[in-house]
Design a protein around this motif. Structure first.
Motif, PDB file in Angstrom:
ATOM      1  N   LYS A 279      58.335 112.370  79.510  1.00 22.66           N
ATOM      2  CA  LYS A 279      59.744 112.184  78.843  1.00 22.66           C
ATOM      3  C   LYS A 279      60.906 112.122  79.518  1.00 22.66           C
ATOM      4  N   LEU A 280      61.926 111.340  79.298  1.00 24.59           N
ATOM      5  CA  LEU A 280      63.160 111.422  80.256  1.00 24.59           C
ATOM      6  C   LEU A 280      64.032 112.271  79.248  1.00 24.59           C
ATOM      7  N   PHE A 281      64.542 113.243  79.875  1.00 24.09           N
ATOM      8  CA  PHE A 281      65.572 114.060  79.215  1.00 24.09           C
ATOM      9  C   PHE A 281      66.776 114.021  79.868  1.00 24.09           C
ATOM     10  N   LEU A 282      67.952 113.256  79.012  1.00 23.91           N
ATOM     11  CA  LEU A 282      69.322 112.911  79.672  1.00 23.91           C
ATOM     12  C   LEU A 282      70.224 113.614  78.959  1.00 23.91           C
ATOM     13  N   CYS A 283      71.219 114.225  79.891  1.00 20.68           N
ATOM     14  CA  CYS A 283      72.659 115.036  79.575  1.00 20.68           C
ATOM     15  C   CYS A 283      73.852 113.887  80.038  1.00 20.68           C
ATOM     16  N   GLY A 284      74.446 113.547  79.278  1.00 22.90           N
ATOM     17  CA  GLY A 284      75.647 112.738  79.898  1.00 22.90           C
ATOM     18  C   GLY A 284      76.944 113.478  79.750  1.00 22.90           C
ATOM     19  N   ARG A 285      77.011 114.892  79.167  1.00 19.31           N
ATOM     20  CA  ARG A 285      78.240 115.652  79.012  1.00 19.31           C
ATOM     21  C   ARG A 285      79.330 115.568  80.155  1.00 19.31           C
ATOM     22  N   LYS A 286      78.590 115.460  81.542  1.00 20.98           N
ATOM     23  CA  LYS A 286      79.348 115.857  82.717  1.00 20.98           C
ATOM     24  C   LYS A 286      79.743 114.311  83.446  1.00 20.98           C
ATOM     25  N   VAL A 287      79.486 113.214  82.794  1.00 19.26           N
ATOM     26  CA  VAL A 287      79.962 111.747  83.184  1.00 19.26           C
ATOM     27  C   VAL A 287      81.556 111.782  83.347  1.00 19.26           C
ATOM     28  N   ASP A 288      81.750 111.864  84.672  1.00 15.28           N
ATOM     29  CA  ASP A 288      83.276 111.789  84.797  1.00 15.28           C
ATOM     30  C   ASP A 288      83.574 111.319  86.125  1.00 15.28           C
ATOM     31  N   THR A 289      82.753 110.750  86.873  1.00 15.89           N
ATOM     32  CA  THR A 289      83.008 110.271  88.202  1.00 15.89           C
ATOM     33  C   THR A 289      82.890 108.814  88.405  1.00 15.89           C
ATOM     34  N   PRO A 290      83.793 108.058  89.169  1.00 15.26           N
ATOM     35  CA  PRO A 290      83.615 106.564  89.095  1.00 15.26           C
ATOM     36  C   PRO A 290      82.692 106.364  90.208  1.00 15.26           C
ATOM     37  N   VAL A 291      82.030 105.294  90.169  1.00  9.33           N
ATOM     38  CA  VAL A 291      81.216 104.478  91.333  1.00  9.33           C
ATOM     39  C   VAL A 291      81.904 103.819  92.355  1.00  9.33           C
ATOM     40  N   SER A 292      82.123 104.236  93.343  1.00 11.02           N
ATOM     41  CA  SER A 292      83.036 103.668  94.456  1.00 11.02           C
ATOM     42  C   SER A 292      82.460 102.379  94.882  1.00 11.02           C
ATOM     43  N   TYR A 293      81.054 102.092  94.748  1.00 10.85           N
ATOM     44  CA  TYR A 293      80.566 100.930  95.378  1.00 10.85           C
ATOM     45  C   TYR A 293      79.190 100.601  94.817  1.00 10.85           C
ATOM     46  N   LEU A 294      78.749  99.668  94.111  1.00 12.04           N
ATOM     47  CA  LEU A 294      77.340  99.244  93.745  1.00 12.04           C
ATOM     48  C   LEU A 294      77.294  97.843  93.774  1.00 12.04           C
ATOM     49  N   GLU A 295      76.218  97.180  94.110  1.00  9.11           N
ATOM     50  CA  GLU A 295      75.747  95.974  94.028  1.00  9.11           C
ATOM     51  C   GLU A 295      74.349  95.716  93.623  1.00  9.11           C
ATOM     52  N   THR A 296      74.477  94.543  92.649  1.00  9.69           N
ATOM     53  CA  THR A 296      73.170  94.287  92.101  1.00  9.69           C
ATOM     54  C   THR A 296      72.367  93.742  93.180  1.00  9.69           C
ATOM     55  N   GLN A 297      70.983  93.782  92.850  1.00  7.82           N
ATOM     56  CA  GLN A 297      70.161  93.274  93.984  1.00  7.82           C
ATOM     57  C   GLN A 297      68.646  93.230  93.435  1.00  7.82           C
ATOM     58  N   VAL A 298      67.807  92.334  93.995  1.00  8.71           N
ATOM     59  CA  VAL A 298      66.497  92.117  93.467  1.00  8.71           C
ATOM     60  C   VAL A 298      65.841  93.498  93.377  1.00  8.71           C
ATOM     61  N   TYR A 299      64.737  93.755  92.589  1.00 12.54           N
ATOM     62  CA  TYR A 299      64.029  94.939  92.502  1.00 12.54           C
ATOM     63  C   TYR A 299      63.475  95.289  94.111  1.00 12.54           C
ATOM     64  N   PRO A 300      63.412  96.486  94.446  1.00 13.75           N
ATOM     65  CA  PRO A 300      64.086  97.648  93.457  1.00 13.75           C
ATOM     66  C   PRO A 300      65.480  98.150  93.574  1.00 13.75           C
TER      67      PRO A 300
END
Length: 416
Positions: A279-300
């Motif tokens: 199982k994947l346990f997720l906590c999003g309460r501390k989500v407050d940081t921007p993503v400076s750079y991300l690009e989509t790519q083929v898998y992975p």
């Protein structure tokens, strides 16, 4: 009505199971045409695109029925070779039926495939691969007529990795005479699952999970029962919903091994997770940081299908985030709808600059394609006030029961 109503601002909480994978199920459905028995796809999602594919298979002579969440396909009496325009033009995945029909009937008549308008998606790589295997191709009035007296193994190199072209080549090659080597092919999980499905039917495919596949042609395939894997994009959508609402949720059966790039981005934003007992346990309460750079790519790399949902999260994360879309040039359509909710997004070609705001505001918005529609659901869950999302049918092409799922996690969401 064809809309979704959301009253946002409430953190999601609870546990949920992930539906079967759309992108794995559709090519498997096409692959059942290659044998003359009854195949059972267990855990198949009941979504619009699956229904379209059901109708395509029926039009070709297959018998198709459901028992619970298992889809049965009897291809014993398939004799048709023509895909009706009304279904072929509605969905991109109709194109992979071409490879199966060539392998079964030696010919196929197919309209140019439809689906979401997210940029140019030519099928030239599909056609080049089939031609290398011995198919003759002619277009008449928007219909592709593909024929082959005999398919023969060949060496095929893809100049650009393409999931659909790789799948079409696989489907045509498994019963071709001799060996086929595919180089430069896509290694996405949906290709891996198709290889596993075909091998269980009696195909001989080596190199699964790499960019080079060796297919040793066989004379016949046989019926099989197969479990559809969990949908990695649906799972990722719920990860983003957790982050947007700063919630705490558990995904009961996620394909965790296929989600590394997304979970890495989730952590960069401040999200926390733990894998325990599958199982994947997720906590999003501390989500407050921007993503400076991300690009989509083929898998992975980071999947293009998750770009719009991530943008919806970043729209309410303080600071500047930067996303570059490298797969489809027109996949920022949702940005104009998010700005109606107060998002500050600037699009410059293949780049999106997002300046996070404290809280998005509910508004009336329009889904224009599948993943952008899911992004609007995410934005609405995290927004202040009420959001109305029109064109719900786009979302239902890929999500079996998104409103019920999110409502079970405490979201104030319903179909209108």
């Amino acid at each position: 009505m064809d809309s979704i109503r959301i009253v946002g601002g409430k953190p999601l909480q609870g546990s949920i199971a992930i539906q079967g994978s759309k992108n794995a199920a559709l090519p498997m459905m096409a692959a059942t045409l290659l044998q003359e028995g009854i195949c059972a796809l267990k855990g198949c999602p009941r979504i619009a695109d699956v229904k379209y594919m059901e109708e395509i298979l029926r039009s070709l002579g297959a018998l198709v029925w459901w028992e619970g969440d298992t889809l049965y396909i009897d291809s014993t009496s398939v004799t048709g070779t023509e895909i009706p325009r009304e279904y072929g033009e509605k969905m991109r995945s109709s194109v992979v039926v071409m490879g199966s029909l060539l392998g079964r009937m030696g010919k196929a008549n197919i309209p140019y495939p439809g689906g979401c308008v997210i940029g140019s998606r030519p099928i030239n790589l599909h056609l080049l691969a089939l031609a290398r295997l011995g198919a003759a191709i002619e277009e008449i009035d928007g219909i592709l007529h593909v024929t082959a007296k005999e398919l023969k193994g060949a060496d095929i190199f893809f100049k650009k990795a393409s999931v659909g072209a790789t799948q079409n080549a696989l489907l045509a090659a498994v019963k071709a005479k001799g060996d086929t080597r595919l180089s430069g092919c896509a290694a996405e999980p949906e290709v891996v699952w198709l290889c596993r499905f075909l091998n269980q039917m009696g195909a001989r495919i080596e190199g699964t999970g790499t960019d080079t596949l060796l297919i040793r042609g066989v004379s016949a395939l046989h019926e099989v029962e197969f479990d559809i894997p969990a949908d990695r994009i649906v799972a990722g959508t719920y990860v983003c919903a957790c982050a947007a609402t700063r919630g705490d949720i558990v995904l009961e059966n996620p394909p965790i091994e296929e989600m590394d790039a997304l979970l890495e981005a989730y952590e960069k934003m401040g999200g926390q997770y733990e894998v325990k007992g599958g199982k994947l346990f997720l906590c999003g309460r501390k989500v407050d940081t921007p993503v400076s750079y991300l690009e989509t790519q083929v898998y992975p790399g980071f999947p293009t299908d998750m770009q719009s949902p991530l943008m919806a999260v970043l729209a309410s994360v303080p600071g500047r985030s930067h996303i570059r879309e490298t797969v489809f040039e027109d996949r920022f359509k949702v940005a104009s709808q998010l700005t109606k909710m107060g998002a500050r997004i600037v699009i410059d070609g293949r780049d999106a600059i997002i300046e996070g705001v404290p809280c998005l505001q509910g508004a009336q918005v329009f889904a224009q394609e599948l993943r952008g529609g899911a992004a609007l659901v995410i934005a609405g869950l995290g927004a202040c006030g009420t959001t109305y999302i029109n064109n719900r049918h786009f979302i239902e092409r890929g999500y079996e029961h998104i409103c019920d799922d999110l409502a079970s996690l405490g979201g104030n969401i319903r179909r209108d």
